[in-house]
Design a protein around this motif. Structure first.
Motif, PDB file in Angstrom:
ATOM      1  N   GLN A   1       0.842  -1.196   0.000  1.00  0.00           N
ATOM      2  CA  GLN A   1       0.000   0.000   0.000  1.00  0.00           C
ATOM      3  C   GLN A   1       0.882   1.254   0.000  1.00  0.00           C
ATOM      4  OE1 GLN A   1      -3.386   0.664   0.143  1.00  0.00           O
ATOM      5  NE2 GLN A   1      -4.324  -1.298   0.611  1.00  0.00           N
ATOM      6  N   ALA A   2       1.890   1.266   0.874  1.00  0.00           N
ATOM      7  CA  ALA A   2       2.786   2.421   0.965  1.00  0.00           C
ATOM      8  C   ALA A   2       3.544   2.617  -0.343  1.00  0.00           C
ATOM      9  CB  ALA A   2       3.762   2.231   2.127  1.00  0.00           C
ATOM     10  N   GLY A   3       4.025   1.534  -0.915  1.00  0.00           N
ATOM     11  CA  GLY A   3       4.762   1.618  -2.174  1.00  0.00           C
ATOM     12  C   GLY A   3       3.912   2.110  -3.321  1.00  0.00           C
ATOM     13  N   ARG A   4       2.718   1.602  -3.409  1.00  0.00           N
ATOM     14  CA  ARG A   4       1.829   2.060  -4.482  1.00  0.00           C
ATOM     15  C   ARG A   4       1.447   3.521  -4.294  1.00  0.00           C
ATOM     16  NH1 ARG A   4      -1.742  -3.236  -5.787  1.00  0.00           N
ATOM     17  NH2 ARG A   4      -0.210  -4.156  -7.204  1.00  0.00           N
ATOM     18  N   ALA A   5       1.231   3.917  -3.068  1.00  0.00           N
ATOM     19  CA  ALA A   5       0.928   5.330  -2.817  1.00  0.00           C
ATOM     20  C   ALA A   5       2.091   6.207  -3.262  1.00  0.00           C
ATOM     21  CB  ALA A   5       0.601   5.558  -1.341  1.00  0.00           C
ATOM     22  N   ALA A   6       3.313   5.755  -2.993  1.00  0.00           N
ATOM     23  CA  ALA A   6       4.494   6.516  -3.401  1.00  0.00           C
ATOM     24  C   ALA A   6       4.656   6.547  -4.920  1.00  0.00           C
ATOM     25  CB  ALA A   6       5.745   5.928  -2.751  1.00  0.00           C
TER      26      ALA A   6
ATOM     27  N   VAL B   1       2.075   6.954  -6.978  1.00  0.00           N
ATOM     28  CA  VAL B   1       1.016   7.800  -7.541  1.00  0.00           C
ATOM     29  C   VAL B   1       1.576   9.038  -8.244  1.00  0.00           C
ATOM     30  CG1 VAL B   1      -0.965   9.272  -6.938  1.00  0.00           C
ATOM     31  CG2 VAL B   1      -0.832   6.929  -6.073  1.00  0.00           C
ATOM     32  N   PRO B   2       2.571   9.737  -7.697  1.00  0.00           N
ATOM     33  CA  PRO B   2       3.078  10.919  -8.402  1.00  0.00           C
ATOM     34  C   PRO B   2       3.559  10.625  -9.823  1.00  0.00           C
ATOM     35  CG  PRO B   2       3.834  10.961  -6.139  1.00  0.00           C
ATOM     36  CD  PRO B   2       3.192   9.608  -6.360  1.00  0.00           C
ATOM     37  N   GLY B   3       4.222   9.508 -10.032  1.00  0.00           N
ATOM     38  CA  GLY B   3       4.668   9.163 -11.376  1.00  0.00           C
ATOM     39  C   GLY B   3       3.500   8.940 -12.317  1.00  0.00           C
ATOM     40  N   ALA B   4       2.461   8.295 -11.819  1.00  0.00           N
ATOM     41  CA  ALA B   4       1.267   8.070 -12.636  1.00  0.00           C
ATOM     42  C   ALA B   4       0.580   9.393 -12.963  1.00  0.00           C
ATOM     43  CB  ALA B   4       0.304   7.127 -11.912  1.00  0.00           C
ATOM     44  N   ILE B   5       0.469  10.267 -11.982  1.00  0.00           N
ATOM     45  CA  ILE B   5      -0.157  11.575 -12.200  1.00  0.00           C
ATOM     46  C   ILE B   5       0.675  12.400 -13.179  1.00  0.00           C
ATOM     47  CG2 ILE B   5      -0.797  13.769 -11.111  1.00  0.00           C
ATOM     48  CD1 ILE B   5      -2.785  11.592 -10.410  1.00  0.00           C
TER      49      ILE B   5
ATOM     50  N   THR C   1       1.417   8.257   1.211  1.00  0.00           N
ATOM     51  CA  THR C   1       0.116   8.909   1.049  1.00  0.00           C
ATOM     52  C   THR C   1       0.263  10.424   0.959  1.00  0.00           C
ATOM     53  OG1 THR C   1      -0.277   8.800   3.449  1.00  0.00           O
ATOM     54  CG2 THR C   1      -1.217   7.034   2.094  1.00  0.00           C
ATOM     55  N   ARG C   2       1.272  10.984   1.628  1.00  0.00           N
ATOM     56  CA  ARG C   2       1.537  12.423   1.490  1.00  0.00           C
ATOM     57  C   ARG C   2       1.940  12.738   0.046  1.00  0.00           C
ATOM     58  NH1 ARG C   2       5.007  12.745   5.070  1.00  0.00           N
ATOM     59  NH2 ARG C   2       6.852  12.590   3.755  1.00  0.00           N
ATOM     60  N   GLN C   3       2.791  11.904  -0.530  1.00  0.00           N
ATOM     61  CA  GLN C   3       3.199  12.098  -1.928  1.00  0.00           C
ATOM     62  C   GLN C   3       2.000  11.976  -2.861  1.00  0.00           C
ATOM     63  OE1 GLN C   3       6.166   8.999  -1.889  1.00  0.00           O
ATOM     64  NE2 GLN C   3       7.823  10.503  -2.006  1.00  0.00           N
TER      65      GLN C   3
ATOM     66  N   TYR D   1      -2.048  14.712  -6.369  1.00  0.00           N
ATOM     67  CA  TYR D   1      -3.413  15.085  -6.729  1.00  0.00           C
ATOM     68  C   TYR D   1      -3.624  16.592  -6.627  1.00  0.00           C
ATOM     69  CZ  TYR D   1      -5.384  10.580  -7.752  1.00  0.00           C
ATOM     70  OH  TYR D   1      -5.668   9.377  -8.368  1.00  0.00           O
ATOM     71  N   ALA D   2      -2.967  17.232  -5.686  1.00  0.00           N
ATOM     72  CA  ALA D   2      -3.041  18.695  -5.601  1.00  0.00           C
ATOM     73  C   ALA D   2      -2.409  19.320  -6.844  1.00  0.00           C
ATOM     74  CB  ALA D   2      -2.347  19.199  -4.340  1.00  0.00           C
ATOM     75  N   ALA D   3      -1.290  18.759  -7.292  1.00  0.00           N
ATOM     76  CA  ALA D   3      -0.643  19.260  -8.512  1.00  0.00           C
ATOM     77  C   ALA D   3      -1.528  19.034  -9.725  1.00  0.00           C
ATOM     78  CB  ALA D   3       0.714  18.580  -8.707  1.00  0.00           C
TER      79      ALA D   3
END
Length: 134
Positions: free
Chosen positions: A16-21, A23-27, A92-94, A99-101
């Motif tokens: 879960q932590a790894g996938r959350a980290a 997310v920025p690359g996907a976004i 999750t912070r990343q 998402y904010a970006a």
């Protein structure tokens, strides 16, 4: 995908932590695709862009999905070990920052280029969606 991932073990929470980290690359990739489409003259209607802005802002919020995921994480009914909680908090912070970006990009770059009128109406969409959805 986060809703479907298991959370029964230490390893599950690491995923879960790894996938959350990730997310920025996907976004970032999504934003690049939207920029490319914009350069080609293809931008979704304002109404649609506005809805995605709202969704992205909800994911980025202090009480949004990712914040709740980290805050509610438990392992066998107990809080996560601190090093694992730290990884999950960082990931999750990343994700929230990504998402904010995305919301900022959509509001500042895409929305001004978005047409006011939807590409198709409800009737045409209903007919066309059959070929995509069966």
């Amino acid at each position: 995908v986060f809703d479907l991932m298991p959370t029964d073990s230490y390893e599950h929470w690491e995923h879960q932590a790894g996938r959350a980290a990730n997310v920025p690359g996907a976004i970032d990739g999504y934003i690049e695709s939207l920029r490319s489409a914009k350069q080609g003259g293809k931008v979704a209607a304002r109404r649609q862009v506005g809805i995605v802005i709202e969704q992205a802002e909800r994911y980025a919020a202090d009480d949004g999905f990712f914040a709740k995921l980290a805050a509610g994480a438990t392992l066998e009914g107990a809080p996560l070990p601190s090093e694992l909680q730290d990884k999950l908090d960082a990931g999750t912070r990343q994700a929230r920052e990504a998402y904010a970006a995305l919301a900022t990009f959509l509001r500042d770059e895409l929305l001004p280029a978005a047409p006011a009128k939807d590409a198709v109406g409800r009737e045409r969409y209903a007919l066309s969606s059959r070929s995509f959805l069966g």
